[in-house]
Design a protein around this motif. Structure first.
Motif, short mmCIF file in Angstrom:
data_model
loop_
_atom_site.label_atom_id
_atom_site.label_comp_id
_atom_site.label_asym_id
_atom_site.label_seq_id
_atom_site.Cartn_x
_atom_site.Cartn_y
_atom_site.Cartn_z
N THR A 97 106.05 -34.67 22.15
CA THR A 97 106.39 -35.78 23.77
C THR A 97 106.83 -37.07 22.61
OG1 THR A 97 104.79 -36.39 24.22
CG2 THR A 97 105.59 -34.82 25.35
N GLY A 98 107.86 -37.44 22.91
CA GLY A 98 108.86 -38.29 22.52
C GLY A 98 108.33 -39.17 23.19
N GLY A 99 107.80 -40.23 22.05
CA GLY A 99 107.25 -41.48 22.33
C GLY A 99 108.04 -42.88 21.91
N LYS A 100 107.43 -44.00 22.02
CA LYS A 100 108.27 -45.24 22.23
C LYS A 100 109.05 -44.96 20.74
CE LYS A 100 104.27 -47.84 24.88
NZ LYS A 100 104.14 -49.00 24.55
N PRO A 101 110.30 -46.23 20.58
CA PRO A 101 110.49 -46.01 18.64
C PRO A 101 109.93 -46.84 18.29
CG PRO A 101 112.44 -46.36 20.88
CD PRO A 101 111.20 -46.25 21.26
N GLN A 102 109.49 -46.68 17.28
CA GLN A 102 108.46 -47.95 16.49
C GLN A 102 109.37 -48.37 15.19
OE1 GLN A 102 104.69 -46.13 15.33
NE2 GLN A 102 104.92 -47.14 13.21
N LEU A 119 107.31 -68.15 1.32
CA LEU A 119 107.76 -69.40 2.50
C LEU A 119 106.86 -69.45 3.99
CD1 LEU A 119 111.57 -68.27 2.61
CD2 LEU A 119 111.08 -70.22 1.58
N GLY A 120 106.44 -69.00 3.41
CA GLY A 120 105.17 -69.15 4.90
C GLY A 120 104.64 -68.50 6.00
N LEU A 121 105.44 -67.41 6.05
CA LEU A 121 106.11 -66.28 6.85
C LEU A 121 104.85 -65.19 7.24
CD1 LEU A 121 109.66 -65.68 7.32
CD2 LEU A 121 108.29 -66.93 9.17
N THR A 122 103.79 -65.38 7.99
CA THR A 122 103.13 -64.51 8.24
C THR A 122 103.45 -63.39 9.28
OG1 THR A 122 102.52 -65.41 10.44
CG2 THR A 122 101.76 -65.96 8.20
N GLU A 123 102.71 -62.01 9.23
CA GLU A 123 103.36 -60.90 10.25
C GLU A 123 103.02 -61.33 11.36
OE1 GLU A 123 100.61 -61.01 7.51
OE2 GLU A 123 101.21 -59.20 5.89
N SER A 124 102.14 -62.05 11.89
CA SER A 124 102.30 -62.69 12.93
C SER A 124 103.39 -63.42 13.75
CB SER A 124 101.17 -63.85 13.57
OG SER A 124 100.17 -63.12 13.72
N ASP A 125 104.31 -64.28 13.00
CA ASP A 125 105.00 -64.82 13.01
C ASP A 125 106.52 -63.59 12.85
OD1 ASP A 125 104.07 -67.55 12.09
OD2 ASP A 125 104.53 -67.56 10.35
N LEU A 126 106.57 -62.48 12.22
CA LEU A 126 107.47 -62.00 12.30
C LEU A 126 107.34 -60.84 13.46
CD1 LEU A 126 109.44 -59.87 10.61
CD2 LEU A 126 108.02 -58.68 9.80
N ALA A 127 106.68 -60.77 14.04
CA ALA A 127 106.18 -59.69 15.20
C ALA A 127 106.30 -60.92 16.21
CB ALA A 127 104.93 -59.27 15.99
N PHE A 128 105.89 -62.26 16.18
CA PHE A 128 106.89 -62.65 17.35
C PHE A 128 107.98 -62.94 17.34
CE2 PHE A 128 108.04 -66.74 18.96
CZ PHE A 128 107.88 -66.77 20.54
N GLN A 129 109.21 -62.89 16.13
CA GLN A 129 110.23 -62.91 16.11
C GLN A 129 110.99 -62.26 16.89
OE1 GLN A 129 112.38 -65.45 15.98
NE2 GLN A 129 110.40 -66.84 15.83
N VAL A 130 110.55 -60.96 16.59
CA VAL A 130 111.23 -59.96 16.18
C VAL A 130 110.47 -59.66 18.24
CG1 VAL A 130 110.65 -56.84 16.47
CG2 VAL A 130 110.52 -58.51 14.13
N ARG A 131 109.52 -59.21 18.59
CA ARG A 131 109.34 -59.56 20.23
C ARG A 131 110.27 -60.16 21.20
NH1 ARG A 131 107.43 -60.98 24.68
NH2 ARG A 131 106.39 -59.44 25.49
N ALA A 132 110.68 -61.57 21.01
CA ALA A 132 111.24 -62.01 21.44
C ALA A 132 112.43 -61.87 21.34
CB ALA A 132 111.57 -63.97 20.42
N SER A 133 112.95 -61.51 20.41
CA SER A 133 114.68 -60.59 19.65
C SER A 133 114.72 -59.52 21.10
CB SER A 133 114.74 -60.05 18.38
OG SER A 133 115.05 -61.37 17.86
#
Length: 195
Positions: free
Chosen positions: A160-165, A177-191
């Motif tokens: 069955t198809g799931g959520k796109p990942q 530049l000091g970015l972390t995976e958490s920063d990236l996740a927060f920005q993508v979610r916010a988008s």
């Protein structure tokens, strides 16, 4: 002879709960019509319908517990014990499927008759392959090959198809530049969902 008839419907993942409630209402309507045609209260003890969860049937030892999601609906008709019904056999699974009719957008429909604890599917295959596309194609071919056999119903290829990942990885420059995976996740979610 069965004490419980369970109808389970699965719509595409992410289906709005309102659409799933419409399908659940059709399941309940079909169940009530069948019961009325075959003895009414003389054959039914009760009916329980759930939207957004499924798992009354358990699915056997390997699949115990409930599954949740706005795309799931399940209805269970609790029958009077066979020795107390006017006819001992409940209406056939084919009749339940026919009465439900064509439900556009339904990915999977199952009708299970149970007495006591469910052992799951009467027949099940487990396929393995490292390539998901090859595995999905083989499962679909096996399901299509099984469907024409007399007595075979509720054939499920298991996909069955799931959520796109989205799989994102920080570049060395981003890390510098000091970015972390958490920063990236927060920005993508916010988008997608707003800040």
């Amino acid at each position: 002879e069965s004490d419980v008839v369970i109808m389970r419907i699965e719509l595409p993942f992410g289906t709005a709960i309102e659409r799933t409630r419409e399908v659940e209402a059709r399941m309940v309507e079909a169940a009530n019509q069948i019961i009325a045609d075959h003895g009414g209260p003389r054959i039914k003890r009760g009916l329980l319908a759930l939207t957004g969860t499924a798992g009354m049937s358990g699915g056997g030892p390997a699949q115990q517990g409930f599954t949740v999601g706005s795309h799931l609906a399940e209805a269970a008709v609790y029958m009077v014990p066979g020795d107390q019904r006017p006819t001992s056999a409940p209406p056939s699974p084919r009749l339940w499927r026919e009465r439900l009719g064509d439900l556009p957008g339904v990915d999977k429909m199952q009708v299970n008759y149970e007495t006591g604890v469910s052992a799951g599917a009467a027949l099940a295959f487990e396929l393995r392959h490292p390539d998901p596309a090859t595995l999905e194609r083989a499962a679909g071919e096996l399901a299509a090959a099984m469907a024409p056999f007399a007595g075979v119903h509720d054939v499920d290829p298991g996909f069955t198809g799931g959520k796109p990942q989205l799989d994102l990885t920080l570049t060395p420059e981003a890390r510098a530049l000091g970015l972390t995976e958490s920063d990236l996740a927060f920005q993508v979610r916010a988008s997608f969902f707003g800040a």
